[in-house]
Motif scaffolding. Structure first.
Motif, short mmCIF file in Angstrom:
data_model
loop_
_atom_site.label_atom_id
_atom_site.label_comp_id
_atom_site.label_asym_id
_atom_site.label_seq_id
_atom_site.Cartn_x
_atom_site.Cartn_y
_atom_site.Cartn_z
N ARG A 30 54.92 8.94 52.66
CA ARG A 30 55.28 8.75 51.14
C ARG A 30 55.23 7.59 50.46
O ARG A 30 54.83 7.34 49.32
CB ARG A 30 56.61 9.48 50.99
N ASP A 31 55.46 6.51 51.46
CA ASP A 31 55.18 5.26 50.66
C ASP A 31 53.84 4.90 50.34
O ASP A 31 53.49 4.01 49.53
CB ASP A 31 55.74 3.99 51.78
N ASN A 32 52.80 5.41 51.19
CA ASN A 32 51.39 4.95 50.76
C ASN A 32 50.47 6.02 50.27
O ASN A 32 49.57 5.92 49.94
CB ASN A 32 50.73 4.32 52.09
N PHE A 33 51.09 7.35 50.15
CA PHE A 33 50.25 8.45 49.59
C PHE A 33 49.81 8.20 48.13
O PHE A 33 48.87 8.31 47.46
CB PHE A 33 50.99 9.76 49.58
N PRO A 34 50.92 7.37 47.40
CA PRO A 34 50.63 7.12 45.92
C PRO A 34 49.59 6.01 45.60
O PRO A 34 49.01 6.06 44.66
CB PRO A 34 52.13 6.48 45.54
#
Length: 317
Positions: free
Chosen positions: A218-222
């Motif tokens: 979830r930290d790098n999906f955005p």
């Protein structure tokens, strides 16, 4: 000498072992019958496994006669390599035998994402003729990001370049003048975050280790482009699956192609199976007729070499 094969092995390799004079016992479902497997292990001089057989302390202690373990594939997260080393049991893998098949799987995933022909076929058979909806896009000029830059990435890059794609990569263990960079012209990034921002497709090619578990989360999906796809043909667990589901649902990225999962086979009520743009396949990226035959023959030959006192180029421990 006796050899036990606990999972799927192509007949070429089994026949080769028998031709060399070995007694081969083969049960492709044995990895799922743990107690029976453990009871059989003391009888065998060599063991051949895939990814489902858990070669842990209990397994190794039961394998009292075993002189070598052959792995039909390259992933090693199911094998206690340190434990095997302590017991002086060589572990050999089918190094690069299925690399071309995995590379072609990645290309197939990207082509399916850009031109979903199976969806178009299904729609036409329902009486529709929606040419605008099924207008796809070209891979030409798109950017493919490779997470991990080993032999499989090398072969993926060569094929992607032939389609006119830009190829970038991230791997802290690859130097600027290593062959995967020099022979394919991959542009290296020093940070994973930069690769994720730049890529239209992100393909994962790293082993599952403590440092790579849930590497994509979830930290790098955005950071990813909203039209991007993630492709995982490496190992389940590298992508945090609940985070992926939420990212796709919230349209942070377009979708994913997952050939490997943290829990295999997938459960019917798994959230992954409820999202159409997350495409699932049953761990088949490296399973083509040609790769199966190469893998089986390589392991048969290397197991025979070790049993006859020779060194194996495919030893991993």
């Amino acid at each position: 000498m006796k050899i036990l094969v606990t999972e799927l092995m192509w007949e070429d390799g089994i026949d080769e072992l028998k031709r060399k004079g070995y007694t081969v016992d083969y049960d492709m479902e044995l990895s799922r019958k743990r107690e029976e497997l453990l009871s059989l292990l003391p009888e065998y001089d060599a063991l051949i496994v895939r990814n489902e057989t858990k070669v842990d302390t209990e397994f190794l202690e039961a394998a009292k006669k075993t002189q070598v373990i052959g792995r039909l594939g390259v992933g090693l997260d199911n094998i206690d390599l340190q434990g095997a080393r302590e017991r002086n049991i060589p572990v050999i893998s089918a190094r690069n035998a299925n690399a071309t098949s995995v590379a072609e799987y990645v290309m197939a995933a990207m082509l399916d994402a850009s031109r979903p022909l199976s969806d178009a076929d299904e729609d036409v058979r329902q009486g529709n003729w929606d040419r605008k909806f099924f207008t796809g896009y070209e891979l030409n000029k798109r950017t493919l990001g490779l997470v991990g830059m080993g032999e499989i990435s090398h072969r993926v890059a060569k094929r992607a370049k032939a389609f006119g794609m830009n190829v970038v990569g991230f791997d802290p263990f690859v130097a600027p003048f290593d062959h995967v960079v020099q022979e394919t012209g991959i542009r290296q990034f020093e940070k994973l975050e930069d690769l994720l921002k730049a890529s239209d497709f992100i393909s994962v090619h790293v082993p599952l280790t403590k440092s790579t578990k849930h590497l994509i989360n979830r930290d790098n999906f955005p950071l990813m482009k909203p039209h991007a796809y993630v492709i995982n043909s490496a190992r389940g667990g590298i992508i945090h699956e609940p985070d992926l589901v939420e990212a796709v649902k919230s349209k942070q990225l377009a979708g994913a192609y997952l050939d490997v999962l943290e829990k295999e086979p997938v459960e019917k009520d798994s959230p992954l199976a409820q999202v159409k743009s997350i495409r699932l396949s049953p761990h088949i990226a490296g399973l083509t007729i040609e790769a199966q035959s190469r893998t089986a023959m390589l392991i048969a030959e290397e197991v025979d070499s070790v049993l006859n006192g020779s060194q194996s180029l495919c030893r991993v421990n």
